[in-house]
Scaffold this active site. Structure first.
Site, PDB file in Angstrom:
ATOM      1  N   ASP A  63       0.737  -1.389   0.079  1.00  0.00           N
ATOM      2  CA  ASP A  63       0.317   0.061  -0.167  1.00  0.00           C
ATOM      3  C   ASP A  63       0.931   0.984   0.162  1.00  0.00           C
ATOM      4  O   ASP A  63       2.180   1.282   0.745  1.00  0.00           O
ATOM      5  CB  ASP A  63      -0.833   0.246   1.359  1.00  0.00           C
ATOM      6  CG  ASP A  63      -1.590  -1.264   1.203  1.00  0.00           C
ATOM      7  OD1 ASP A  63      -2.530  -1.524   0.624  1.00  0.00           O
ATOM      8  OD2 ASP A  63      -1.861  -1.381   2.409  1.00  0.00           O
ATOM      9  N   ASP A  65       0.655   5.468  -0.032  1.00  0.00           N
ATOM     10  CA  ASP A  65       0.417   6.817   0.677  1.00  0.00           C
ATOM     11  C   ASP A  65       1.282   7.640   0.188  1.00  0.00           C
ATOM     12  O   ASP A  65       2.319   7.117   0.493  1.00  0.00           O
ATOM     13  CB  ASP A  65      -0.202   7.049   2.082  1.00  0.00           C
ATOM     14  CG  ASP A  65      -1.441   5.517   2.717  1.00  0.00           C
ATOM     15  OD1 ASP A  65      -1.884   5.340   1.575  1.00  0.00           O
ATOM     16  OD2 ASP A  65      -0.993   4.557   3.724  1.00  0.00           O
ATOM     17  N   ASP A 142       1.138   8.399  13.966  1.00  0.00           N
ATOM     18  CA  ASP A 142       1.151   7.189  15.688  1.00  0.00           C
ATOM     19  C   ASP A 142       2.494   7.163  16.722  1.00  0.00           C
ATOM     20  O   ASP A 142       2.502   7.594  17.263  1.00  0.00           O
ATOM     21  CB  ASP A 142       0.158   6.295  15.200  1.00  0.00           C
ATOM     22  CG  ASP A 142       0.069   5.714  14.204  1.00  0.00           C
ATOM     23  OD1 ASP A 142       1.212   6.400  13.203  1.00  0.00           O
ATOM     24  OD2 ASP A 142      -0.454   4.841  13.737  1.00  0.00           O
TER      25      ASP A 142
END
Length: 447
Positions: A63, A65, A142
């Site tokens: 993935d 981003d 995070d």
């Protein structure tokens, strides 16, 4: 530029291309297209998060981003194949066939009144669309390992919070005060465990310390979100490591409370051995690129709870068949309060459990009926797993292994011979009664 969050300080470290292992060969061509287009449009463009982290530890990112200073509307103006999504986090999705490149505008932690941010009274973030600088964006992520920015302009990595060093030391460290960050989003506790399991990282001491105390906050999370997080925990090829870390950090009782209670009361450890063996098999199937059904996964995860509930109902004198159905329903209903297990998975899960008692039956009609059951193979695989807990099922496993290999006629003949040869009156008597009541053609047809 200083970040808006006063509790976190940033210090930019630029890691040049010759000092890191992230290569454009590791990046999706479509992600590169988005990065270059944003750059050509006059915007900052960075690959961020898991793709950078995974590439640094030698993994293969799946993935990709992108973070940018362009607003969602500006991103949409650059790409005809773009759609804007989300309310809690407004994002741009640039669609290339089956691949979606997610583009997020830099966000800030603190709203000066010009943005769109809403928090629950307990600190949980409900909506977060306050845009800011790249420093602001790094601070609000995070974990430090997820706050690394690969710059398309010079192929360097920008590190504002010490993430590059933490990746090298294989540490998961929260940015900011751990308790505050967990209260903002309790699912971060599960993410810490999942990422540590996936990457073979340790959770940094201060990041791990509040987890056992705050684990009950997971009850406030959306059950549908916890279901998705469970799939990521257990169906990504690191199920055993995830489970062991959930236990270690006091999260298992918050996520699967009845299973945790059943394992704690099972002194022999047989149920835990079976569960870990099943999760190891799941990891192997994922490694072999073989499918794993969520129904089978949850049948495994909740089996200790089912066994405990069944024993309690039987101890009260309930008939076995009724106790089995009641235990399956009880465990499912109780777990649904925490994890939104869809019916398309919960019903097959219950069937896997309820079919277990039928493997000890040898009447011809019931044998053929079970072999033709749509859930037979999953239930049989589950029976195989039960051998890791107890050898008492060895004879059943051998019988059904052979039954699957035999032709219908051969199996029918063997059942007849065994029923009469064993002098098994329990099996023979019902067969004689059926012959008196029903026509011979029905018996010959195997009904």
């Amino acid at each position: 530029m200083t970040p808006q969050d006063p509790n976190v300080t940033t210090s930019l470290r630029v890691i040049p291309r010759d000092q890191h292992s992230v290569s454009r060969k590791d990046i999706s061509p479509n992600a590169l297209r988005v990065l270059y287009r944003l750059r050509e449009g006059g915007f900052g463009a960075f690959l961020v998060g898991g793709a950078v982290r995974d590439a640094l530890v030698g993994g293969h990112p799946k993935d990709f981003d992108v973070a940018t200073d362009a607003t969602p509307e500006q991103v949409r103006a650059l790409f005809r194949n773009c759609r804007l999504i989300g309310r809690r986090f407004r994002l741009a999705h640039v669609v290339f066939g089956r691949e979606i490149i997610e583009v997020a505008t830099f966000r800030a932690n603190i709203d000066d009144g010009s943005g769109d941010r809403e928090t629950h009274e307990g600190g949980r973030v409900l909506r977060d669309n306050v845009f800011g600088s790249i420093e602001d964006d790094a601070v609000r992520r995070d974990f430090t390992a997820n706050a690394l920015y690969y710059a398309i302009e010079d192929f360097s990595i920008r590190d504002y919070v010490g993430g590059f060093e933490d990746v090298q030391n294989r540490l998961m460290r929260l940015i900011g005060d751990p308790e505050t960050r967990y209260r903002e989003d309790p699912v971060r506790m599960l993410r810490a465990v999942r990422l540590a399991a996936k990457l073979d990282f340790e959770i940094e001491a201060a990041t791990a310390a509040p987890i056992p105390m705050l684990a009950p906050l997971l009850a406030e999370s959306a059950p549908a979100r916890l279901f998705e997080e469970c799939l990521k925990l257990f169906l990504s090829g690191h199920a055993v490591a995830s489970f062991e870390r959930l236990e270690r950090h006091g999260l298992l009782s918050a996520l699967l409370p009845e299973t945790a209670a059943a394992l704690a009361s099972n002194r022999s450890g047989a149920l835990r051995r079976m569960l870990l063996a099943g999760l190891a098999g799941t990891d192997q199937r994922v490694a072999n690129d073989e499918p794993v059904s969520p129904a089978f996964l949850f049948a495994l995860l909740l089996w200790p709870a089912y066994c405990r509930s069944l024993m309690a109902l039987q101890a009260r004198g309930m008939h076995t068949a009724e106790a089995q159905r009641r235990a399956a329903d009880q465990v499912t209903v109780h777990q649904l309060q925490r994890i939104a297990l869809p019916r398309r998975f919960s019903l097959p899960m219950q069937e896997i459990w309820l079919l277990q008692s039928r493997f000890s039956q040898r009447q011809r009609k019931r044998v053929f009926r079970l072999l033709s059951h749509p859930r037979f193979r999953a239930a049989y695989d589950f029976l195989l797993l039960r051998l890791t807990a107890s050898n008492e099922h060895a004879a059943d496993v051998e019988f059904w292994r052979e039954a699957q290999l035999e032709s219908g006629d051969a199996l029918s003949a063997r059942l007849e011979a065994e029923a009469h040869g064993d002098g098994d009156t329990d099996d023979a008597a019902p067969r004689k009664r059926r012959r008196r009541r029903r026509s011979g053609s029905a018996v010959a047809a195997g009904e």
